[in-house]
Design a protein around this motif. Structure first.
Motif, PDB file in Angstrom:
ATOM      1  N   ILE A  50      -4.588   6.388  -0.365  1.00 35.68           N
ATOM      2  CA  ILE A  50      -4.652   5.709   0.383  1.00 35.68           C
ATOM      3  C   ILE A  50      -5.638   6.402   1.813  1.00 35.68           C
ATOM      4  CG2 ILE A  50      -3.857   3.931   2.651  1.00 35.68           C
ATOM      5  CD1 ILE A  50      -0.468   4.580   1.341  1.00 35.68           C
ATOM      6  N   ASN A  99       2.370   1.605  -3.261  1.00 38.19           N
ATOM      7  CA  ASN A  99       1.362   2.046  -4.175  1.00 38.19           C
ATOM      8  C   ASN A  99       1.428   3.476  -4.263  1.00 38.19           C
ATOM      9  OD1 ASN A  99      -0.493   1.262  -6.712  1.00 38.19           O
ATOM     10  ND2 ASN A  99      -2.604   1.179  -4.447  1.00 38.19           N
ATOM     11  N   ARG A 100       1.206   4.009  -3.136  1.00 40.48           N
ATOM     12  CA  ARG A 100       0.778   5.812  -2.877  1.00 40.48           C
ATOM     13  C   ARG A 100       2.749   5.919  -3.001  1.00 40.48           C
ATOM     14  NH1 ARG A 100      -0.625  10.095  -3.429  1.00 40.48           N
ATOM     15  NH2 ARG A 100      -0.133  12.409  -1.667  1.00 40.48           N
ATOM     16  N   SER A 147       0.883  -1.516  -0.094  1.00 35.35           N
ATOM     17  CA  SER A 147       0.141  -0.158  -0.326  1.00 35.35           C
ATOM     18  C   SER A 147       0.973   1.138  -0.366  1.00 35.35           C
ATOM     19  CB  SER A 147      -1.030   0.282   1.610  1.00 35.35           C
ATOM     20  OG  SER A 147      -1.513  -1.170   1.331  1.00 35.35           O
ATOM     21  N   SER A 184      -8.591   2.253   4.905  1.00 38.97           N
ATOM     22  CA  SER A 184      -7.499   1.806   4.470  1.00 38.97           C
ATOM     23  C   SER A 184      -6.303   2.036   5.621  1.00 38.97           C
ATOM     24  CB  SER A 184      -6.861   2.272   3.338  1.00 38.97           C
ATOM     25  OG  SER A 184      -7.423   1.596   2.172  1.00 38.97           O
TER      26      SER A 184
END
Length: 121
Positions: free
Chosen positions: A86, A78-79, A75, A90
């Motif tokens: 996010i 991904n950011r 995550s 999450s």
């Protein structure tokens, strides 16, 4: 010292799984061959090292760490890499995952197994 080697195997498995998942995103649904193939190879390497770690680390603990840390790190990746936001939900979920992994890690081996029977016959 030997347990450290198995912890290292688990760290490698987690790191390679994060790389594999990032490559999977780059493959655009497995339509771009190079990242798709690299993702599949990386998942195989990740599972290989996860399997090695299971020689000394209990499967529940190893899998909780592998999956939990992998989710949180993916995550964050991904950011950073894809500039995806996010959500607050999450973040709360990831904090709960980390809390669960900590509980499993800190309390593993301190309790009696759930299927143990105390007392005699």
């Amino acid at each position: 010292m030997k347990k450290d080697r198995y912890s290292l195997y688990l760290c490698i498995a987690i790191t390679v799984e994060i790389v594999a998942t990032t490559l999977l995103a780059l493959s655009k649904g497995m339509s771009i061959i190079l990242p798709a193939g690299l993702a599949l190879a990386a998942y195989a390497v990740s599972y290989f090292f996860l399997t090695l770690s299971l020689k000394k680390i209990p499967i529940g603990l190893a899998y909780a760490l592998w999956a939990g840390v992998g989710i949180v790190a993916t995550s964050i990746t991904n950011r950073v890499v894809f500039d995806k936001l996010i959500s607050h939900g999450s973040i709360i979920g990831m904090l709960l995952i980390l809390a669960g992994v900590l509980v499993i890690n800190l309390l593993s081996g301190k309790d009696k197994p759930a299927n143990s029977v105390s007392g005699g016959r």
